[in-house]
Scaffold this motif. Structure first.
Motif, PDB file in Angstrom:
ATOM      1  N   SER A  81      -6.814   5.098  -4.374  1.00  9.84           N
ATOM      2  CA  SER A  81      -6.184   6.551  -4.875  1.00  9.84           C
ATOM      3  C   SER A  81      -7.196   7.197  -5.819  1.00  9.84           C
ATOM      4  N   TRP A  82      -8.174   6.041  -6.335  1.00 14.46           N
ATOM      5  CA  TRP A  82      -9.072   6.604  -7.403  1.00 14.46           C
ATOM      6  C   TRP A  82     -10.241   7.183  -6.614  1.00 14.46           C
ATOM      7  N   ASP A 115      -6.253  -0.995  -6.709  1.00 12.58           N
ATOM      8  CA  ASP A 115      -5.511   0.176  -7.184  1.00 12.58           C
ATOM      9  C   ASP A 115      -4.191   0.057  -7.925  1.00 12.58           C
ATOM     10  N   ASP A 116      -3.716   1.079  -8.668  1.00  9.37           N
ATOM     11  CA  ASP A 116      -2.448   0.793  -9.082  1.00  9.37           C
ATOM     12  C   ASP A 116      -1.535   1.138  -8.139  1.00  9.37           C
ATOM     13  N   SER A 148       1.503   1.891  -7.404  1.00 10.47           N
ATOM     14  CA  SER A 148       2.443   2.979  -7.638  1.00 10.47           C
ATOM     15  C   SER A 148       1.750   4.221  -7.159  1.00 10.47           C
ATOM     16  N   ALA A 149       0.287   4.095  -7.524  1.00  9.86           N
ATOM     17  CA  ALA A 149      -0.494   5.495  -7.395  1.00  9.86           C
ATOM     18  C   ALA A 149      -0.718   5.403  -6.042  1.00  9.86           C
ATOM     19  N   ALA A 157       2.252   6.572  -4.204  1.00  6.55           N
ATOM     20  CA  ALA A 157       2.375   8.080  -3.972  1.00  6.55           C
ATOM     21  C   ALA A 157       1.547   8.780  -3.076  1.00  6.55           C
ATOM     22  N   TRP A 158      -0.032   8.316  -3.085  1.00  8.57           N
ATOM     23  CA  TRP A 158      -0.903   8.876  -2.224  1.00  8.57           C
ATOM     24  C   TRP A 158      -0.441   9.015  -0.782  1.00  8.57           C
TER      25      TRP A 158
END
Lengths: 176, 164
Positions: free
Chosen positions: A72-73, A102-103, A105-106, A109-110
């Motif tokens: 997601s980054w 990656d995190d 949760s991120a 969410a993505w």
């Protein structure tokens, strides 16, 4: 002798032009992968979903499939995402996603916000599986055949052109 | 004028967007300074030397030892782990080569594809030397037609000494 006086510098110049011209068309950021034609490294990673159940690369044995490293980054992954959605909608080849460093949760969410093109998504928090695949940036996408051999690697965001002209013909051929 | 300049800058910065993004997150306990901090000094020195011969794939003109990129940190951790398992420098290099190819090595291996790289300069030097010697040799044998021969100089010299 007189002819040589012109021919030699001209020849050297022509050679330089050829080398420089070829250099223009090459992207030094595209490092050729030594893994092409070799067995895809096996992995067993926790799924990105709530239950964290382990997904193994063995579950894809016997299928032609894509392995897509993303995060997601990663800006370029956002570029690539609609293309992957179209590819998933065409139902030609299953895509497994690896949410790389990656995190969670991120990552979740993505997929919730942008749509989920993946058959399954696993998380590689430590980046060890990415290193096994020689990944050095995201996105990177591998085409793996029924025997588990890497047939093609796409570095950077995969495009519709690449899918039409390179990926799908190869998928059809491998599925025969 | 400045408005045009700014909009041009914006246009070009759009082109400069990375095509292939790279994870840059660095936590305070990672990074070059913290690398191999837990190892004994001799082992840390050995790995540091090894890493200066390896290329960081992300920032391609940096060595693995110098890079702060997230991937470089991951690779240093892997190298540390392999070294603790008792792998030699050569085995660690092969491990990396199997994944990232020869590109990861700053010193390319000698093999048919790199012969031109390794031996090309010497071949060129020898060719240039050969050409130069050939030029020298051919010049000595046949004096050029438009240059006066040595005997002519002697006549001139003789005339000059007589007249004085």
């Amino acid at each position: 002798m007189k002819l040589l006086r012109f021919a030699i510098p001209l020849g050297v110049f022509a050679l330089l032009v050829v080398f420089l011209w070829r250099g223009l068309g090459r992207d030094p950021h595209e490092v050729p992968s030594p893994l092409l034609g070799k067995a895809a490294p096996a992995f067993a990673l926790p799924a990105l979903s709530k239950d964290d159940s382990v997904v193994s690369s063995d579950s894809m044995r016997g299928k032609v499939w894509l392995l897509n490293f993303w995060g997601s980054w990663c800006f370029a992954c956002r570029d690539e995402h609609p293309t992957l959605m179209r590819l998933a909608a065409a139902n030609e080849v299953p895509i497994v996603g690896i949410d790389w460093k990656d995190d969670p949760s991120a990552g979740k969410a993505w997929l919730a916000n942008l749509g989920d093109p993946y058959l399954t998504t696993v998380k590689d928090a430590s980046g060890v599986v990415a290193i096994d695949y020689g990944v050095y940036g995201a996105p990177e996408t591998f085409l793996i055949d029924r025997q588990g051999v890497i047939r093609k690697k796409f570095i950077g965001a995969i495009t519709d052109d690449e899918i039409r002209n390179e990926l799908l013909p190869l998928v059809h051929q491998l599925n025969q | 004028m400045s408005r045009i300049f700014i909009s041009l800058c914006l246009v070009f910065s759009a082109f400069a967007m990375p095509a292939h993004a790279v994870e840059q997150a660095a936590s305070p306990d990672s990074g070059v300074a913290a690398t191999h901090a837990k190892l004994d000094p001799a082992m840390a020195r050995r790995l540091k030397t090894l890493e200066t011969e390896l290329r960081c794939l992300v920032c391609q003109n940096q060595t693995l030892a110098d890079s702060e990129a997230g991937l470089a940190q991951d690779l240093r951790n892997q190298i540390e782990q392999l070294a603790l398992e008792g792998k030699s420098d050569e085995e660690i290099k092969l491990w990396l080569q199997a994944r990232y190819g020869d590109f990861v090595l700053y010193r390319p291996p000698v093999k048919p594809q790199t012969w031109f790289l390794w031996f090309g300069p010497f071949v060129l030097l020898l060719a240039a030397l050969a050409f130069w010697m050939w030029r020298l040799a051919s010049r000595r044998v046949e004096p050029r037609a438009d240059e006066p021969a040595a005997e002519e100089f002697e006549h001139v010299l003789e005339a000059a000494t007589k007249s004085s």
